[in-house]
Design an enzyme around this catalytic site. Structure first.
Site, short mmCIF file in Angstrom:
data_model
loop_
_atom_site.label_atom_id
_atom_site.label_comp_id
_atom_site.label_asym_id
_atom_site.label_seq_id
_atom_site.Cartn_x
_atom_site.Cartn_y
_atom_site.Cartn_z
N ARG A 4 0.89 -1.18 0.00
CA ARG A 4 0.00 0.00 0.00
C ARG A 4 0.92 1.21 0.00
NH1 ARG A 4 -5.38 1.34 3.46
NH2 ARG A 4 -6.14 -0.02 1.79
N HIS B 103 -7.31 1.07 -6.65
CA HIS B 103 -7.50 0.13 -5.54
C HIS B 103 -8.16 -1.14 -6.10
CE1 HIS B 103 -7.76 -1.30 -1.57
NE2 HIS B 103 -8.64 -0.48 -1.03
N GLN C 269 -10.09 -3.75 -3.86
CA GLN C 269 -11.42 -3.30 -3.43
C GLN C 269 -12.47 -3.68 -4.46
OE1 GLN C 269 -12.21 -1.54 -0.44
NE2 GLN C 269 -14.20 -2.24 -1.13
N ASP D 128 -17.05 7.41 -1.86
CA ASP D 128 -15.84 7.23 -1.04
C ASP D 128 -15.60 8.55 -0.32
OD1 ASP D 128 -13.47 6.25 0.04
OD2 ASP D 128 -12.30 6.43 -1.81
N CYS E 221 -16.37 1.66 0.18
CA CYS E 221 -15.18 0.85 0.48
C CYS E 221 -14.80 0.95 1.95
CB CYS E 221 -14.01 1.27 -0.41
SG CYS E 221 -13.47 2.97 -0.14
N ARG F 158 -13.77 -8.65 1.06
CA ARG F 158 -12.33 -8.41 0.87
C ARG F 158 -11.57 -9.70 1.20
NH1 ARG F 158 -10.30 -3.23 1.10
NH2 ARG F 158 -8.39 -4.27 0.41
N1 NVA Z 1 -9.75 6.90 -1.36
C1 NVA Z 1 -9.41 6.41 -0.04
C2 NVA Z 1 -9.68 4.93 0.04
C3 NVA Z 1 -9.38 4.30 1.38
C4 NVA Z 1 -9.64 2.84 1.38
C5 NVA Z 1 -7.96 6.72 0.26
O1 NVA Z 1 -7.12 6.58 -0.64
O2 NVA Z 1 -7.66 7.12 1.38
N1 CP Z 2 -11.26 -0.16 2.01
C1 CP Z 2 -10.03 -0.26 2.51
O1 CP Z 2 -9.05 -0.49 1.77
O2 CP Z 2 -9.96 -0.14 3.86
P1 CP Z 2 -8.65 -0.01 4.73
O3 CP Z 2 -8.05 1.33 4.45
O4 CP Z 2 -9.11 -0.15 6.15
O5 CP Z 2 -7.68 -1.10 4.34
#
Ligand code: NVA
Ligand code: CP
Length: 302
Positions: free
Chosen positions: A104, A131, A134, A219, A259, A288
């Site tokens: 990540r 992502h 997801q 989101d 998500c 997930r």
């Molecule tokens: N768009 C959000 C998704 C988190 C799962 C982020 O990147 O923080």
């Molecule tokens: N949706 C998602 O990726 O959640 P987290 O940030 O908790 O991993």
């Protein structure tokens, strides 16, 4: 045999994606019957998190354990990565020790560089661009609710962000229509719009975008790393909140997906999760686990 990475959805062919999802449904049934297979016994997944996570971390870690393997959580601050060891060297070293790596990151190019240097599969656990994990879970959830995903009307309301980008790619690959309403200046990038392969339509308001929608999704308005922009974004996204009244404008059988994590009072109204149309969100989060177990089997076993 060449390794396969999962950096975006189209790292896998359409038929491979459908196979992974078929397996995800089977793995969910086994999980619910408390039956665990040992298909990844002794395999280890390394997980590098440059950003916070609840779902991604727990689902990958629990998933590996349930398949007979294990996972190691690595954060840049506790590893030599944080002290300047090159990504490429880390990729080569981990390739000697584990079966796959999940990353990540705040910079998608780092994933690409890591994957090029690694000889084991590399999985995108969220980047600034997209992502894809997801979307495996989201498509699994749509299949559960509607039987199939092809031909569905899905409305994306809010920020044209990383998750929106994967929705665009998914619309092209899984053949559903994505009806997008984003404020001016917060549209998804053109490069990702192209990936929808003509399956996207843009609307000027959330009300228009949700008309005929069977799935409504959104989101956060400020993603991780955009905290400094929060005030400007709260202003820009006024009118883009998902409320029961907005869901009333969708089809009567519509469900809501998010998500997560969600911000009540921002992209969703206070107590939206009391609305029965949002119960799909918890199945989506749970999926997930199953979707990624199927993905791990596919990438590690080949
Ligand atoms: N768009 C959000 C998704 C988190 C799962 C982020 O990147 O923080
Ligand atoms: N949706 C998602 O990726 O959640 P987290 O940030 O908790 O991993």
């Amino acid at each position: 045999m060449a390794k396969t990475d999962f950096l975006t959805l189209n790292s896998l062919s359409q038929s491979a994606l459908f196979k992974v999802l078929e397996r995800a449904h089977d793995l969910k049934k086994s999980y619910q019957a408390k039956k665990f297979s040992q298909t990844l016994a002794q395999h280890v997944l390394a997980m590098i998190f440059e950003k916070s996570s609840t779902r991604t971390r727990v689902s990958f870690e629990a998933g590996m354990t349930q398949l007979g393997g294990s996972a190691i959580f690595l954060s840049p601050t506790d590893t030599q990565l944080g002290r300047g060891e090159p990504l490429e060297d880390t990729a080569r070293v981990l390739s000697e020790m584990v079966s796959a790596v999940m990353i990540r990151t705040d910079d998608h190019h780092k994933l690409v560089r890591f994957a090029e240097a690694a000889t084991i599969p590399v999985i995108n656990g969220l980047s600034d661009s997209c992502h894809p994990c997801q979307l495996l879970a989201d498509v699994q959830t749509m299949q559960e609710i509607f039987g199939e995903v092809q031909g569905l009307q899905v409305a994306w309301i809010g920020d044209g962000n990383n998750v929106c980008h994967s929705y665009l790619e998914a619309a092209g690959l899984f053949d559903f229509t994505l009806n997008v309403a984003c404020p001016k200046g917060y549209q998804p990038s053109a490069e990702w719009v192209e990936k929808a392969n003509g399956r996207v339509r843009f609307y000027d308001s959330p009300e228009e975008a949700v008309r005929d929608a069977q799935v409504v999704t959104t989101d956060v308005w400020a993603s991780m790393g955009q905290e400094d922009e929060t005030d400007a974004r709260l202003e820009a996204f006024k009118g883009y909140q998902i409320t029961p009244a907005l869901l009333d404008r969708a089809r009567t059988d519509a469900c809501f997906l998010h998500c997560l994590p969600a911000h009540q009072g921002e992209e969703i109204s206070e107590h939206l999760f009391d609305d029965p149309r949002t119960k799909s969100v918890w199945a989506q989060a749970g999926n997930r686990l199953h979707a990624q177990k199927a993905l791990l089997e596919h990438l590690i076993q080949g």
